[in-house]
Scaffold this motif. Structure first.
Motif, PDB file in Angstrom:
ATOM      1  N   ASN A 242       0.853  -1.183   0.000  1.00 43.12           N
ATOM      2  CA  ASN A 242       0.000   0.000   0.000  1.00 43.12           C
ATOM      3  C   ASN A 242       0.894   1.240   0.000  1.00 43.12           C
ATOM      4  OD1 ASN A 242      -1.822   2.055   0.358  1.00 43.12           O
ATOM      5  ND2 ASN A 242      -2.920   1.080   2.046  1.00 43.12           N
ATOM      6  N   PHE A 243       1.154   1.765  -1.183  1.00 42.62           N
ATOM      7  CA  PHE A 243       2.049   2.910  -1.298  1.00 42.62           C
ATOM      8  C   PHE A 243       1.397   4.212  -0.832  1.00 42.62           C
ATOM      9  CE2 PHE A 243       3.987  -0.006  -4.408  1.00 42.62           C
ATOM     10  CZ  PHE A 243       5.299   0.031  -3.962  1.00 42.62           C
ATOM     11  N   GLN A 244       0.079   4.217  -0.778  1.00 39.75           N
ATOM     12  CA  GLN A 244      -0.612   5.448  -0.383  1.00 39.75           C
ATOM     13  C   GLN A 244      -0.580   5.672   1.123  1.00 39.75           C
ATOM     14  OE1 GLN A 244      -1.334   7.585  -2.408  1.00 39.75           O
ATOM     15  NE2 GLN A 244      -2.547   6.958  -4.179  1.00 39.75           N
ATOM     16  N   ASP A 245      -0.456   4.605   1.884  1.00 40.03           N
ATOM     17  CA  ASP A 245      -0.492   4.702   3.349  1.00 40.03           C
ATOM     18  C   ASP A 245       0.931   4.812   3.894  1.00 40.03           C
ATOM     19  OD1 ASP A 245      -0.938   4.599   6.027  1.00 40.03           O
ATOM     20  OD2 ASP A 245      -2.018   2.691   6.021  1.00 40.03           O
ATOM     21  N   LYS A 246       1.327   5.989   4.310  1.00 38.72           N
ATOM     22  CA  LYS A 246       2.684   6.219   4.796  1.00 38.72           C
ATOM     23  C   LYS A 246       2.978   5.448   6.078  1.00 38.72           C
ATOM     24  CE  LYS A 246       5.999   9.926   5.671  1.00 38.72           C
ATOM     25  NZ  LYS A 246       6.215  11.390   5.770  1.00 38.72           N
ATOM     26  N   THR A 247       1.936   5.117   6.836  1.00 38.76           N
ATOM     27  CA  THR A 247       2.147   4.396   8.097  1.00 38.76           C
ATOM     28  C   THR A 247       2.364   2.908   7.876  1.00 38.76           C
ATOM     29  OG1 THR A 247      -0.238   4.015   8.406  1.00 38.76           O
ATOM     30  CG2 THR A 247       0.679   6.069   9.282  1.00 38.76           C
ATOM     31  N   THR A 248       2.077   2.455   6.658  1.00 34.76           N
ATOM     32  CA  THR A 248       2.255   1.036   6.365  1.00 34.76           C
ATOM     33  C   THR A 248       3.737   0.721   6.180  1.00 34.76           C
ATOM     34  OG1 THR A 248       0.098   0.931   5.294  1.00 34.76           O
ATOM     35  CG2 THR A 248       1.652  -0.829   4.778  1.00 34.76           C
ATOM     36  N   ALA A 249       4.239  -0.194   6.936  1.00 36.87           N
ATOM     37  CA  ALA A 249       5.672  -0.506   6.908  1.00 36.87           C
ATOM     38  C   ALA A 249       6.078  -1.272   5.653  1.00 36.87           C
ATOM     39  CB  ALA A 249       6.054  -1.298   8.148  1.00 36.87           C
ATOM     40  N   ASN A 250       5.099  -2.000   5.045  1.00 38.26           N
ATOM     41  CA  ASN A 250       5.408  -2.823   3.888  1.00 38.26           C
ATOM     42  C   ASN A 250       6.605  -3.746   4.153  1.00 38.26           C
ATOM     43  OD1 ASN A 250       3.361  -1.952   2.118  1.00 38.26           O
ATOM     44  ND2 ASN A 250       4.522  -0.125   1.564  1.00 38.26           N
ATOM     45  N   GLU A 251       6.514  -4.479   5.260  1.00 31.93           N
ATOM     46  CA  GLU A 251       7.601  -5.370   5.643  1.00 31.93           C
ATOM     47  C   GLU A 251       7.927  -6.372   4.545  1.00 31.93           C
ATOM     48  OE1 GLU A 251       4.932  -4.812   7.469  1.00 31.93           O
ATOM     49  OE2 GLU A 251       5.568  -3.997   9.416  1.00 31.93           O
ATOM     50  N   CYS A 252       6.904  -6.816   3.837  1.00 32.48           N
ATOM     51  CA  CYS A 252       7.128  -7.785   2.762  1.00 32.48           C
ATOM     52  C   CYS A 252       8.056  -7.197   1.713  1.00 32.48           C
ATOM     53  CB  CYS A 252       5.790  -8.180   2.128  1.00 32.48           C
ATOM     54  SG  CYS A 252       5.923  -9.204   0.635  1.00 32.48           S
ATOM     55  N   LEU A 253       7.793  -5.969   1.305  1.00 32.38           N
ATOM     56  CA  LEU A 253       8.611  -5.334   0.279  1.00 32.38           C
ATOM     57  C   LEU A 253      10.041  -5.127   0.760  1.00 32.38           C
ATOM     58  CD1 LEU A 253       8.905  -4.001  -2.447  1.00 32.38           C
ATOM     59  CD2 LEU A 253       7.911  -1.908  -1.492  1.00 32.38           C
ATOM     60  N   GLU A 254      10.183  -4.615   1.960  1.00 34.37           N
ATOM     61  CA  GLU A 254      11.515  -4.336   2.490  1.00 34.37           C
ATOM     62  C   GLU A 254      12.335  -5.605   2.658  1.00 34.37           C
ATOM     63  OE1 GLU A 254      13.507  -2.182   6.409  1.00 34.37           O
ATOM     64  OE2 GLU A 254      11.398  -1.807   5.904  1.00 34.37           O
ATOM     65  N   SER A 255      11.706  -6.653   3.178  1.00 36.39           N
ATOM     66  CA  SER A 255      12.444  -7.902   3.402  1.00 36.39           C
ATOM     67  C   SER A 255      12.823  -8.570   2.089  1.00 36.39           C
ATOM     68  CB  SER A 255      11.607  -8.864   4.260  1.00 36.39           C
ATOM     69  OG  SER A 255      10.405  -9.219   3.597  1.00 36.39           O
ATOM     70  N   ASN A 256      11.957  -8.469   1.083  1.00 40.59           N
ATOM     71  CA  ASN A 256      12.269  -9.044  -0.220  1.00 40.59           C
ATOM     72  C   ASN A 256      13.402  -8.298  -0.907  1.00 40.59           C
ATOM     73  OD1 ASN A 256      10.483 -11.324  -1.640  1.00 40.59           O
ATOM     74  ND2 ASN A 256       9.218 -10.290  -0.108  1.00 40.59           N
ATOM     75  N   VAL A 257      13.415  -6.973  -0.770  1.00 39.35           N
ATOM     76  CA  VAL A 257      14.509  -6.187  -1.325  1.00 39.35           C
ATOM     77  C   VAL A 257      15.834  -6.600  -0.688  1.00 39.35           C
ATOM     78  CG1 VAL A 257      15.514  -3.869  -1.401  1.00 39.35           C
ATOM     79  CG2 VAL A 257      13.114  -4.201  -2.003  1.00 39.35           C
ATOM     80  N   ASP A 297      19.080   0.072  -1.577  1.00 37.40           N
ATOM     81  CA  ASP A 297      19.169  -0.263  -0.158  1.00 37.40           C
ATOM     82  C   ASP A 297      17.757  -0.392   0.402  1.00 37.40           C
ATOM     83  OD1 ASP A 297      19.377   0.703   2.893  1.00 37.40           O
ATOM     84  OD2 ASP A 297      21.308  -0.155   2.274  1.00 37.40           O
ATOM     85  N   PRO A 298      17.494  -1.368   1.291  1.00 33.15           N
ATOM     86  CA  PRO A 298      16.148  -1.543   1.845  1.00 33.15           C
ATOM     87  C   PRO A 298      15.604  -0.284   2.512  1.00 33.15           C
ATOM     88  CG  PRO A 298      17.526  -3.432   2.378  1.00 33.15           C
ATOM     89  CD  PRO A 298      18.424  -2.411   1.753  1.00 33.15           C
ATOM     90  N   SER A 299      16.479   0.563   3.035  1.00 35.82           N
ATOM     91  CA  SER A 299      16.012   1.770   3.717  1.00 35.82           C
ATOM     92  C   SER A 299      15.259   2.704   2.774  1.00 35.82           C
ATOM     93  CB  SER A 299      17.198   2.513   4.333  1.00 35.82           C
ATOM     94  OG  SER A 299      18.100   2.956   3.326  1.00 35.82           O
ATOM     95  N   GLU A 300      15.556   2.616   1.475  1.00 31.35           N
ATOM     96  CA  GLU A 300      14.888   3.481   0.506  1.00 31.35           C
ATOM     97  C   GLU A 300      13.398   3.179   0.430  1.00 31.35           C
ATOM     98  OE1 GLU A 300      16.925   3.407  -3.262  1.00 31.35           O
ATOM     99  OE2 GLU A 300      18.869   3.241  -2.274  1.00 31.35           O
ATOM    100  N   VAL A 301      13.022   1.942   0.714  1.00 30.13           N
ATOM    101  CA  VAL A 301      11.609   1.565   0.702  1.00 30.13           C
ATOM    102  C   VAL A 301      10.877   2.215   1.870  1.00 30.13           C
ATOM    103  CG1 VAL A 301      10.004  -0.364   0.872  1.00 30.13           C
ATOM    104  CG2 VAL A 301      12.096  -0.606  -0.483  1.00 30.13           C
ATOM    105  N   ARG A 302      11.549   2.282   3.017  1.00 32.14           N
ATOM    106  CA  ARG A 302      10.924   2.884   4.208  1.00 32.14           C
ATOM    107  C   ARG A 302      10.798   4.396   4.081  1.00 32.14           C
ATOM    108  NH1 ARG A 302      14.781  -0.461   6.751  1.00 32.14           N
ATOM    109  NH2 ARG A 302      16.044   1.370   7.273  1.00 32.14           N
TER     110      ARG A 302
END
Length: 440
Positions: A242-257, A297-302
């Protein structure tokens, strides 16, 4: 014309080229056996990236929209390939309804439609153009600068057949990728629809395509005794973002990256590659270069800002992005007129019929080139791609590089054939197609 190449690490790609040249006969026999078991897509285009240490497809489009960018020299080969496809799929066909995208004001795209219509007419078919746009109720004409006129009429349905007023075609060819959904007007009709409706982006997923490509490359690599990674980008998938929700951590995306970058670094160490690895995050469904970003870098996703989130959240036809593929980024060492370039290979049926370089002077070697400002430079694939000079040294002859591009592009087309078999609604048992195996 051959582009200027800049590479500090040419070893692996030249070794791969030599392997392909030495195994030319075995490769062509292997492809011939595969096509006997797997029906190729009617047409396809494949975006390739040549990093100097690997050559890999990064996207496969089943509704190619750039036939106008191909060299004039490819037309006879394209006609013969289209004739071959029609003879196999619909040998009695006399007429065909070509349905393009709805955006009829895009002159570049309309030139593609004109070129495609001309190719198909040379096969002996009566080819008419139809639109599924709801706001079009009367036929209309579009004039192109070259003096070509396109006559387009609204598609009509009568019972279980579609056509135009006074025109009942044998088959329907879509040059519309169905991003907005599967149109009800085409559901359950008696005519052959190409590509099949489940090939549209409403149902198709890039991750499923590259899963099929994994299977194809594994078989091909065993045939040649090569490392599959040299022609295959690693990938992962996230099905809930969910790219629209800034509070969403998107752990799946970060961990996959993070996991994908770890795997890439290991390969870079194995081959002594000094470049910084990166991944491409893009919508799992869709095209037109939308919903794509480069991540190192995974931090870019956050830390995505609002502009970046908005860019990733929506793709063509306003569709929300909830699924993404995380794909190994492949650098490009190719340049045309000082611009960063990547080859795009076009196929009809099982045959390579042309290609061009997508060139972008304002993008880097690790960025997506399918963006505003890109240019297209035709390549002479028609005469060169299928006739390598096997006695030449790797890297010495342009035809050999083009042949290498054609081989990898055909692997992607074969993967698309396997993918469509796997995702066919009629495949209720979930049967996974198998490839024909044969010793080299």
């Amino acid at each position: 014309m051959v582009p200027h190449l800049v590479t500090a690490n040419p070893g692996p790609i030249l070794e791969l080229e030599k392997k392909l040249l030495d195994s030319n006969a075995a490769i062509e026999r292997w492809f011939r056996l595969q096509w006997q078991a797997h029906q190729p897509p009617f047409y396809a285009s494949v975006d390739l990236r040549n990093a100097g240490f690997k050559l890999a497809p990064v996207d496969t489009n089943l509704y190619p929209g750039g036939f106008n960018n191909l060299s004039e020299a490819m037309l006879p080969l394209a006609v013969h390939a289209a004739q071959s496809a029609i003879d196999v799929i619909c040998p009695d066909a006399r007429s065909l309804l070509l349905i393009p995208e709805k955006h009829t004001r895009n002159q570049f795209y309309l030139r593609n439609v004109a070129r495609l219509q001309a190719i198909l007419r040379q096969t002996g078919l009566d080819v008419r153009l139809g639109t599924m746009a709801e706001d079009v109720t009367e036929p209309f004409r579009v004039e192109l600068p070259e003096g070509i006129a396109l006559d387009i009429a609204p598609v009509q349905r009568h019972g279980n057949r579609v056509g135009l007023d006074g025109f009942d075609p044998c088959a329907v060819l879509l040059n519309n990728d169905l991003s907005a959904g599967t149109p009800g007007i085409l559901a359950g009709i008696d005519q052959l629809v190409l590509p099949a409706l489940h090939a549209g982006w409403t149902q198709r997923r890039k991750s499923k395509h590259f899963a099929a490509y994994d299977v194809v490359v594994e078989s091909f690599s065993q045939l040649l005794g090569i490392d599959p990674w040299l022609i295959n980008p690693y990938f992962g998938r996230c099905g809930e973002v969910n790219f629209q929700d800034k509070t969403t951590a998107n752990e799946c995306l970060e961990s996959n990256v993070e996991a994908l970058l770890f795997r890439i670094r290991a390969k870079y160490r194995e081959y002594g590659i000094s470049e910084k690895p990166f991944v491409i995050v893009k919508a799992d469904a869709g095209t037109y270069g939308m919903g794509i970003m480069t991540v190192k870098d995974p931090s870019e996703v956050r830390e995505l800002n609002r502009k970046q989130r908005n860019k990733m959240a929506v793709v063509k036809d306003g569709l929300q992005v909830t699924e993404v593929i995380i794909q190994e980024g492949v650098h490009t060492i190719e340049r045309v007129n000082e611009g960063v370039a990547e080859p795009v290979v076009y196929m009809i049926d099982r045959y390579v019929v042309g290609g061009f370089y997508r060139v972008h002077a304002e993008r880097g070697t690790d960025e997506n080139l399918n963006a505003p400002g890109m240019e297209f430079v035709p390549l002479p694939f028609a005469s060169d791609c299928c006739m390598p000079i096997c006695t030449a040294r790797p890297g010495d002859e342009a035809p050999n590089r083009f042949y290498m591009y054609g081989v990898v592009a055909r692997l992607a087309a074969l993967a698309a054939a396997v993918e469509l078999q796997m995702t066919d609604p009629a495949n209720t048992a979930g049967i996974v197609p198998t490839l024909v195996t044969e010793a080299a």
